[in-house]
Structures are given as C-alpha cells and as structure tokens.
Design a protein around this motif. Structure first.
Motif, PDB file in Angstrom:
ATOM      1  N   TYR A   1       0.868  -1.179   0.000  1.00 31.42           N
ATOM      2  CA  TYR A   1       0.000   0.000   0.000  1.00 31.42           C
ATOM      3  C   TYR A   1       0.906   1.230   0.000  1.00 31.42           C
ATOM      4  O   TYR A   1       1.510   1.584   1.022  1.00 31.42           O
ATOM      5  N   ILE A   2       1.046   1.866  -1.160  1.00 35.38           N
ATOM      6  CA  ILE A   2       1.926   3.025  -1.314  1.00 35.38           C
ATOM      7  C   ILE A   2       1.054   4.269  -1.410  1.00 35.38           C
ATOM      8  O   ILE A   2       0.342   4.469  -2.400  1.00 35.38           O
ATOM      9  N   ASN A   3       1.101   5.081  -0.387  1.00 40.44           N
ATOM     10  CA  ASN A   3       0.309   6.303  -0.328  1.00 40.44           C
ATOM     11  C   ASN A   3       1.228   7.472  -0.017  1.00 40.44           C
ATOM     12  O   ASN A   3       1.700   7.618   1.120  1.00 40.44           O
ATOM     13  N   PRO A   4       1.532   8.339  -1.004  1.00 37.26           N
ATOM     14  CA  PRO A   4       2.433   9.479  -0.736  1.00 37.26           C
ATOM     15  C   PRO A   4       1.843  10.521   0.196  1.00 37.26           C
ATOM     16  O   PRO A   4       2.571  11.384   0.685  1.00 37.26           O
ATOM     17  N   HIS A   5       0.526  10.432   0.458  1.00 36.28           N
ATOM     18  CA  HIS A   5      -0.128  11.404   1.334  1.00 36.28           C
ATOM     19  C   HIS A   5      -0.284  10.877   2.751  1.00 36.28           C
ATOM     20  O   HIS A   5      -0.956  11.490   3.573  1.00 36.28           O
ATOM     21  N   MET A   6       0.325   9.750   3.020  1.00 36.39           N
ATOM     22  CA  MET A   6       0.172   9.116   4.330  1.00 36.39           C
ATOM     23  C   MET A   6       1.015   9.828   5.372  1.00 36.39           C
ATOM     24  O   MET A   6       2.110  10.334   5.083  1.00 36.39           O
ATOM     25  N   ALA A   7       0.536   9.873   6.576  1.00 35.29           N
ATOM     26  CA  ALA A   7       1.280  10.403   7.721  1.00 35.29           C
ATOM     27  C   ALA A   7       0.891   9.591   8.945  1.00 35.29           C
ATOM     28  O   ALA A   7      -0.163   8.952   8.988  1.00 35.29           O
ATOM     29  N   VAL A   8       1.770   9.613   9.930  1.00 37.91           N
ATOM     30  CA  VAL A   8       1.507   8.932  11.198  1.00 37.91           C
ATOM     31  C   VAL A   8       1.485   9.980  12.307  1.00 37.91           C
ATOM     32  O   VAL A   8       2.443  10.746  12.470  1.00 37.91           O
ATOM     33  N   VAL A   9       0.385  10.028  13.022  1.00 41.31           N
ATOM     34  CA  VAL A   9       0.229  10.949  14.148  1.00 41.31           C
ATOM     35  C   VAL A   9       0.147  10.112  15.417  1.00 41.31           C
ATOM     36  O   VAL A   9      -0.747   9.266  15.557  1.00 41.31           O
ATOM     37  N   VAL A  10       1.082  10.340  16.333  1.00 43.13           N
ATOM     38  CA  VAL A  10       1.134   9.596  17.591  1.00 43.13           C
ATOM     39  C   VAL A  10       0.515  10.461  18.683  1.00 43.13           C
ATOM     40  O   VAL A  10       0.916  11.615  18.881  1.00 43.13           O
ATOM     41  N   THR A  11      -0.473   9.904  19.365  1.00 43.08           N
ATOM     42  CA  THR A  11      -1.116  10.617  20.468  1.00 43.08           C
ATOM     43  C   THR A  11      -0.993   9.799  21.741  1.00 43.08           C
ATOM     44  O   THR A  11      -0.921   8.565  21.708  1.00 43.08           O
ATOM     45  N   VAL A  12      -0.952  10.489  22.858  1.00 44.94           N
ATOM     46  CA  VAL A  12      -0.864   9.827  24.166  1.00 44.94           C
ATOM     47  C   VAL A  12      -1.938  10.412  25.073  1.00 44.94           C
ATOM     48  O   VAL A  12      -2.436  11.509  24.868  1.00 44.94           O
ATOM     49  N   THR A  13      -2.294   9.654  26.084  1.00 42.55           N
ATOM     50  CA  THR A  13      -3.263  10.112  27.074  1.00 42.55           C
ATOM     51  C   THR A  13      -2.967   9.441  28.395  1.00 42.55           C
ATOM     52  O   THR A  13      -2.489   8.309  28.439  1.00 42.55           O
ATOM     53  N   LYS A  14      -3.267  10.132  29.470  1.00 41.84           N
ATOM     54  CA  LYS A  14      -3.081   9.568  30.806  1.00 41.84           C
ATOM     55  C   LYS A  14      -4.377   9.021  31.378  1.00 41.84           C
ATOM     56  O   LYS A  14      -4.381   8.321  32.376  1.00 41.84           O
ATOM     57  N   VAL A  15      -5.497   9.400  30.751  1.00 40.68           N
ATOM     58  CA  VAL A  15      -6.800   8.904  31.174  1.00 40.68           C
ATOM     59  C   VAL A  15      -7.520   8.347  29.968  1.00 40.68           C
ATOM     60  O   VAL A  15      -7.120   8.560  28.826  1.00 40.68           O
ATOM     61  N   VAL A  16      -8.607   7.649  30.179  1.00 38.58           N
ATOM     62  CA  VAL A  16      -9.395   7.121  29.080  1.00 38.58           C
ATOM     63  C   VAL A  16     -10.023   8.278  28.338  1.00 38.58           C
ATOM     64  O   VAL A  16     -10.685   9.123  28.944  1.00 38.58           O
ATOM     65  N   PRO A  17      -9.807   8.406  27.034  1.00 38.13           N
ATOM     66  CA  PRO A  17     -10.350   9.535  26.286  1.00 38.13           C
ATOM     67  C   PRO A  17     -11.866   9.515  26.299  1.00 38.13           C
ATOM     68  O   PRO A  17     -12.506   8.482  26.117  1.00 38.13           O
ATOM     69  N   SER A  18     -12.440  10.714  26.514  1.00 42.12           N
ATOM     70  CA  SER A  18     -13.894  10.831  26.570  1.00 42.12           C
ATOM     71  C   SER A  18     -14.521  10.790  25.198  1.00 42.12           C
ATOM     72  O   SER A  18     -15.615  10.304  25.023  1.00 42.12           O
ATOM     73  N   GLY A  19     -13.813  11.311  24.195  1.00 41.20           N
ATOM     74  CA  GLY A  19     -14.371  11.323  22.845  1.00 41.20           C
ATOM     75  C   GLY A  19     -13.515  10.525  21.902  1.00 41.20           C
ATOM     76  O   GLY A  19     -13.904   9.511  21.356  1.00 41.20           O
ATOM     77  N   GLY A  20     -12.278  10.985  21.767  1.00 35.88           N
ATOM     78  CA  GLY A  20     -11.337  10.296  20.905  1.00 35.88           C
ATOM     79  C   GLY A  20     -11.825  10.159  19.489  1.00 35.88           C
ATOM     80  O   GLY A  20     -12.524  11.011  18.956  1.00 35.88           O
ATOM     81  N   LEU A  21     -11.527   9.019  18.888  1.00 37.92           N
ATOM     82  CA  LEU A  21     -11.840   8.810  17.485  1.00 37.92           C
ATOM     83  C   LEU A  21     -13.324   8.592  17.246  1.00 37.92           C
ATOM     84  O   LEU A  21     -13.825   8.824  16.154  1.00 37.92           O
TER      85      LEU A  21
END
Length: 789
Positions: free
Chosen positions: A476-496
C-alpha cells in the motif's frame, strides 16, 4: 560582580533603556581613596554589550569588542597611558569638582593600540575573557551570541602594537542542531541540477573519462574524481534553532565547515525549505528527484522585537519602524553559502504550514527554491514575494491533475485539517486560498506528541513482495500518508469515536465499519463502567491520509511510559515506532505493514490478469489498507529512528535506532517483518527467507555504525543515497555531537575492496597487451612468409 584584577571590577547587568533590555558590561576602578570610577571606551562609550570587555593589568591593556565598517565584529585593544592608582589627595579633590564624564575620562586615559591577526566574527561578540595575563602575553577566550568560540594568544609586539594568533576555534552551535538536509556537492564533475547527467554518473563513457583524467595527471593523488563521480561528496546543511545559525559541512572532508550563516537573533523560529510538492512518477520519490542546490531559510520574527544595535539605533526601514510581526527570508546556495537574495515580508498571522516549490527557471530574485506559506487566518503568502513565485505556484497548480492539497496539524486543539489550494476569487490581495476538505479530531483527552511523513526522495524498487509460493503481496503506497502519535493519561472521553460522528451526522450504527483500534477504546470504556481493573490504553498510533482526512488505521498500546516524544518513521509501506513499556521494563518496537491485497500464483498468466486500478486516489472509498502488525522488544531505550536510503532501493533496508546509551544500532528490516511465523517454518516461508518470531531483537556490536564511539544525545537521524547502490549515508544529530558515516546494508557488492591489488591488475593488462602485439606481429609475418612461398 567579579574582581578580575587588583583595584578593578567588571560588572555585568541589564540595561533597560532600550526597547529590549540589553545585557551590558562595564569596568570600574578604585581610585585608592573612596570612589569607584567607570571606564570609558575607545570613543567615549561607557559600556559594551554583553560581557565583551576585559582588562589585563600586567600588559596594561583593555580588550573590547567593536564593529568595523563592513559590519563585522572583532576585538580592539586600548592601552592605559598612565597609572590608575597612586594619585595624591589634592589631585583627587580636584577631580571631584569636575563633571562625571570628565572625571571618568581622566581616570581612564586609554589610547588605541594596533592589533594584527585578530579574527572577525559575523555576529555580536558576547564574551571577552582574559584567562591568563602576563607581561608580554595573554590568553583570551572570545565567544559570540551564536556560539562561535575562539581561543586567542595575544603577544606584545611593540610599545603600541599587539599580535594575535588563533590557538583553536569551535562552533558551539553544532551541539544544538535541530534540523538538517543533505545536498550534492557541486564540486563534482556533474551538475546536480542536471538530472539526466546525474542518472548517467556510472555510465561506461563517464568512467572512461574519469580514468583518462587520472592517467593524464589531472587530480593525481586525490580521491576527489572518484568520490565525486560516484556521489560520495555531500554538503550537510545543519540548522541550530536556539543559536540562530546554519552551517554547510563537507562530509567528504571529515566535517569541514564550508560556510556558516548567522540568522536573525530575534526570530522565534527558523525553517529550512528545500524540494517540491510531488512528482509525476512515484519512482523518483515524493520529491521527484529535485536536485536544486538552492535552499530557502525562513525566520519568523514576533511582534515588538527588531534589529537594535548596542547604541540604540533601529534598523532604517520605514515599514519596520513599528516592528510588526514579519518573516525574514534568505535564498542561499546550499553548497557554498552564498546569499543570492533576501528580504522581509510582513506576517499577517502565525505560520501553520509551509509548502515547498521548485521553480522551473531562474526567478527575478535569482532563486530556484520558492515556498507558499499558509497562515492561521487561511491567507497564503509567497517567498520570494514577487510575481515569478506566484507564476510558479499557479504553474504547479495547473500541472496537478487533481489539484494541490495540503494539511495543518494543530497540536493545541489535537486536530488535523486537510485543505485544497485553489484560486481565491473573493480577496484579490491573496490570489490563492485554502479550502477545507476534512478534519480529524483526536479529542481533548489525547495529546499529539509525534508526527512522521514518508521520506521525500524514497525510491521504491518493487510495488509488491513475492512470497514463497510465488503469489504477490501488494504494498500500500500512499504518498499522502502520515503517522500521528497521540498519548493520554486517562481514558479519552471522545477520541476517534467523536471524529467519526463529526464526519458523518448521527451516531455510529450497529454493524457500521470502524477503523481498527476504535473498538479497543470503546471496550476499555465499557470495562471501566463495569468496575473491572483492566488498564486503558495510553498510546495511540494513527495512520492518516492528509488529503482526505481519513484515519486509515489506529493501533493502541497499554503501559506506555509517559514521554514527550515517540520515535516513529515511515518507510515504503512500513510504519515503525518505539516506546518504553513500563510493565515489562523494556523498549517495545511496533511494526505495521500496509497492503492493498494479494494476487495468487495463478492470478497473472498470458491469458489472465487481475483487475487493478493503475491510479491511486485518496478520495476513493476503498482506499484503506490491510494492516499486519507485530511488536518486538529491545533491551535499550530508543531516542530516534532512521532507515537506510539507496539509489534504486535494491539493497537491503537497515533500520537504525539511536539508544539512550549514546550508541546507534543497525537492525535488518527483515527481522522486524510482522509476517514472521510463531511456529515451525513452512517450506514456502523458508524459501521466502522468513525466520521464526522471537520478541527480543538481537543486537550485535559489529553491526553498530558508531562502533566503539559515543555520540551524545541523538534526537534525529536522516539518510541519503549515493550513485552506488550499495552505499548509503547516515547523519545523526540533536545532541552535543553530530555523527556522519557511510553504511552498506548489503555490503559493497558494486565496489572493489580497498585491498584490491590494482598494481597487479595493471601489470597483467600491460602483459596481455604485449602478448597481443607480439602475436599480431608473428601472425603478420607468418602471412607474408606464406604468401612468398
């Protein structure tokens, strides 16, 4: 307050009489009775900026920084004509009746001295310190605001003259490198802007020409023709944000600084801009094989600051008198450091995105490299700010079949916005404007800590992997791909989940398809409500498409130690990242490989071919990949990740991991393959070269590019290719050291070894030529003899 010499004080403080308080230093002398008097300098100055003044009592000499007519900074020497102490009471009372300035000047009668051999500096001298003072020689350490440090030996040459020699010098800013890029050295026989010639470096005719030059005596005894011809001569452009300086370092000459450029010290940020948006063919990478040597340096200057000199004179610029927010740009020849053009443009609002563009021809400003800037208020400005740059932007827009796209990652709101760049019909002042396409919201419970993009010049040798049973696993070759790393200390209330709701009105219905990883968050929330003690995930790896604002894949991990940065890289269809696992007390390496699907061993025949889409589109509804994932472990904490880059992508890939013990370890990418089986290997897996899965990655010192050297504080690594497929360059920086080396992941299969006996080969060739000439003569003689007989 420091007592440097008897009866002398050097006082350093902040002078708030200027718009920006200046750190200043002055010398004071005790008159032997009850008063301290301030010294005046060469032309009546009462102090110097920073601590750029000092006194050597044994030589009765004052050293002070000054600015010459060319705008350079250097040291000046002042001789004390009369003794400062020993004044009688009556003379002291007479001085007290005079004015302050007259009294001070009388107490410091200084005359200029000739100082030869003194070096000049491009920026303000910050510190002048006399480390040792003798009757005929003194040792002085001089530093500037950008970290240039020189250790000088100044000797008495005559009654009123001094001679200076540089004992050693060092650029301290090299210990604070924040970003870097690597360019081809133009001293090579091939012009790096000519891509046709670059691709023909290793042709037979080019090699013959180099051999002829060596045989005729050109560059005899030098390795330059060979190394330059094979692309081994590079210029590393290194930017130091904190020290406001950029360097050009010749990698072939063991890190020799070819050029350096001092940037605006009031800037809040500096950016190196090089390359272009995309290429017509993915074979040459995202950058399209751009070989321009020009780089654009952008310095963003905030409100209320400006170029103030020590004497309070403001830069003479009518538009700049109010000192508004602005951007200072410089177009620099990245190989020689020559500033081809520069300027200052008002900044309407904070910069949120920089889009690099390469001009097809020389602009009026004389710069190949241009850029578009997207601001927070969605306005777009051009650098250089002229009509030619706008014409280049519209030319890129016209050549883009589906339009020009960009995106903005906002770490404050934890969002990613994608947008399309198009003509602005509403405001004529800004001919182009961004129009929103989509948005990803990671929620208030998550924080963006790392972002990674594909390498611009990455070359992909094959779009698929051939498996052991001759079936094809499509990448899967996607030149528009990016990786965003997120962290949290609590369970996200909304998230994805809230992201999906925001993209499509209504709630997520039963059976609706959601990206992987969402269900993990939902299950964690559910388990918390039921009172179970299952620990929620606190690290999320989000693979996104920056054009369509889609989440292609989302992975979550528990027990990730809270850190401010997670090393992550994208290589072809691989995503590799690392984090410290607080539960197992070791470093985990996560690996994702993205695939479009498979074609079985009978799917491609002379009579049948699979139904494949030849053009990639981020907007396609079925553009999400199939993801294979696996986690490995390393017994060292990883601070940065890098990958080898070669000319054609044929050589094996090595993943380089910088560890907290200041080493770099090389890991064969095949060891990180998520397809490694946990059980016994099948015959087809053996044929493919897979090895059995073991969580712990073995690390051998013999595969370490740093060998037994210690490279302190590595925070980033970059790699570039050469004209030889087997050779790759690795540059590591971010801490006190800058490390550069040549690596060969597949060994030197296209190089003769250094121990090759070239003399013997030459003798054999000469002997064969001699035998050939003798045989030809004998044959000719035999033919003549047979003709007469």
């Amino acid at each position: 307050v420091s007592t440097d010499q008897e009866n002398m004080l050097r006082i350093t403080g902040s002078d708030n009489r200027y718009p920006e308080p200046l750190m200043t230093t002055a010398l004071f002398m005790y008159d032997g009775f009850e008063d301290w008097y301030q010294w005046y300098g060469k032309f009546g100055e009462e102090e110097t900026e920073f601590s750029a003044i000092d006194y050597c009592a044994s030589m009765e000499t004052v050293l002070v920084a000054e600015k010459d007519e060319e705008g350079k900074y250097k040291l000046a020497a002042l001789r004390v004509v009369d003794k400062l102490v020993g004044m009688d009471q009556s003379a002291h009372q007479a001085l007290k009746g005079q004015g302050k300035k007259a009294r001070h000047r009388a107490m410091s009668p200084l005359e200029p001295m000739e100082l030869t051999g003194v070096p000049t500096f491009d920026d303000i001298i910050k510190t002048t310190s006399v480390l040792s003072c003798g009757s005929e020689n003194m040792k002085v350490l001089v530093t500037t605001v950008s970290g240039a440090t020189k250790y000088l030996s100044i000797s008495l040459k005559g009654a009123s003259s001094l001679a200076s020699d540089v004992v050693w010098e060092q650029e301290e800013a090299l210990g604070f490198i924040s970003s870097a890029l690597i360019l081809e050295d133009v001293s090579s026989p091939v012009d790096p802007e000519d891509t046709d010639e670059v691709s023909d470096i290793t042709s037979f005719s080019a090699r013959i020409q180099m051999q002829i030059k060596m045989l005729t005596g050109d560059n005899v005894g030098s390795k330059a023709p060979r190394t330059s011809g094979f692309g081994l001569s590079k210029i590393a452009v290194l930017l130091s944000q904190s020290m406001n300086k950029v360097f050009g370092v010749n990698t072939l000459e063991k890190g020799k600084i070819v050029w350096n450029l001092v940037l605006n010290q009031y800037a809040s940020a500096h950016h190196l801009v090089h390359g272009t948006t995309s290429s017509a063919s993915s074979v040459n990478g995202i950058n399209g094989g751009s070989q321009t040597k020009d780089i654009l340096i952008l310095s963003t200057i905030p409100d209320g600051v400006g170029d103030y000199y020590f004497d309070g004179r403001e830069k003479e610029d009518d538009e700049d008198k109010g000192r508004p927010r602005r951007i200072e740009w410089k177009c620099v020849d990245g190989t020689r450091g020559t500033v081809q053009s520069d300027g200052i443009v008002k900044n309407p609002s904070p910069v949120v995105q920089i889009i690099p563009l390469t001009a097809p021809h020389k602009h009026a400003s004389g710069c190949h490299q241009v850029a578009m800037i997207i601001h927070e208020d969605d306005s777009i400005t051009f650098f250089p700010n002229n009509e030619s740059t706008m014409a280049t932007a519209f030319d890129h827009l016209d050549r883009s079949k589906n339009g020009m796209y960009s995106h903005i990652i906002d770490k404050k709101t934890n969002t990613v916005r994608s947008m399309k760049i198009d003509a602005n019909k509403k405001i004529s002042k800004y001919p182009l404007a961004p129009f929103a396409i989509g948005k990803i919201n990671f929620g208030s419970g998550e924080e963006i800590v790392s972002v990674a993009y594909p390498t611009r010049d990455e070359v992909i040798q094959s779009p698929c992997n051939i498996l052991g049973d001759d079936s094809l696993l499509l990448k899967y070759i996607n030149p528009h791909m990016a990786v965003v790393v997120t962290v949290t200390k609590v369970v996200p209330s909304g998230g994805l989940l809230s992201v999906l709701e925001a993209q499509e009105p209504g709630t997520i219905k039963k059976g609706q398809r959601t990206p992987l990883g969402v269900d993990l968050v939902a299950e964690t929330q559910a388990s918390e409500k039921t009172g179970t003690k299952e620990k929620p995930p606190n690290l999320f790896i989000n693979v996104i498409d920056t054009v369509s604002a889609k989440v292609l894949y989302r992975a979550s991990h528990k027990d990730a130690s809270p850190v401010g940065h997670v090393p992550v890289l994208i290589n072809e269809n691989w995503v590799i990242y690392s984090y410290f696992n607080s539960k197992t007390r070791r470093t985990d390496i996560g690996v994702l490989t993205l695939h479009e699907g498979m074609i079985d061993n009978k799917g491609i025949t002379p009579f049948a071919s699979p139904d494949q889409v030849t053009e990639f589109s981020s907007m396609a509804s079925d553009s999400k990949p199939v993801v294979l994932a696996k986690t490995f472990a390393l017994h060292k904490v990883i601070t940065a990740l890098g990958v080898s880059a070669t000319k054609s992508g044929i050589s094996s890939r090595h993943i380089y991991a910088a560890t907290k013990d200041d080493k770099i370890v090389a890991i064969d990418r095949r060891l990180l393959d998520p397809r490694r089986p946990s059980g016994e290997l099948k015959e087809t897996e053996k044929q493919e070269g897979l090895v059995r899965y073991y969580p712990m990655i073995p690390v051998s010192p013999q595969f370490s590019p740093t060998y037994n050297r210690t490279v302190h504080g590595i925070k980033s690594m970059t790699s570039t290719s050469t004209a030889l497929e087997s050779q790759s360059f690795l540059l590591a920086f971010g801490g006190a050291d800058v490390f550069f080396t040549r690596v060969a992941p597949s060994k030197g299969f296209d190089l003769l070894p250094e121990s090759f006996n070239r003399s013997l080969l030459l003798l054999v060739v000469i002997a064969l030529l001699g035998v050939l000439v003798a045989v030809l003569a004998m044959s000719k003689k035999k033919v003549v003899t047979q003709g007469w007989s």
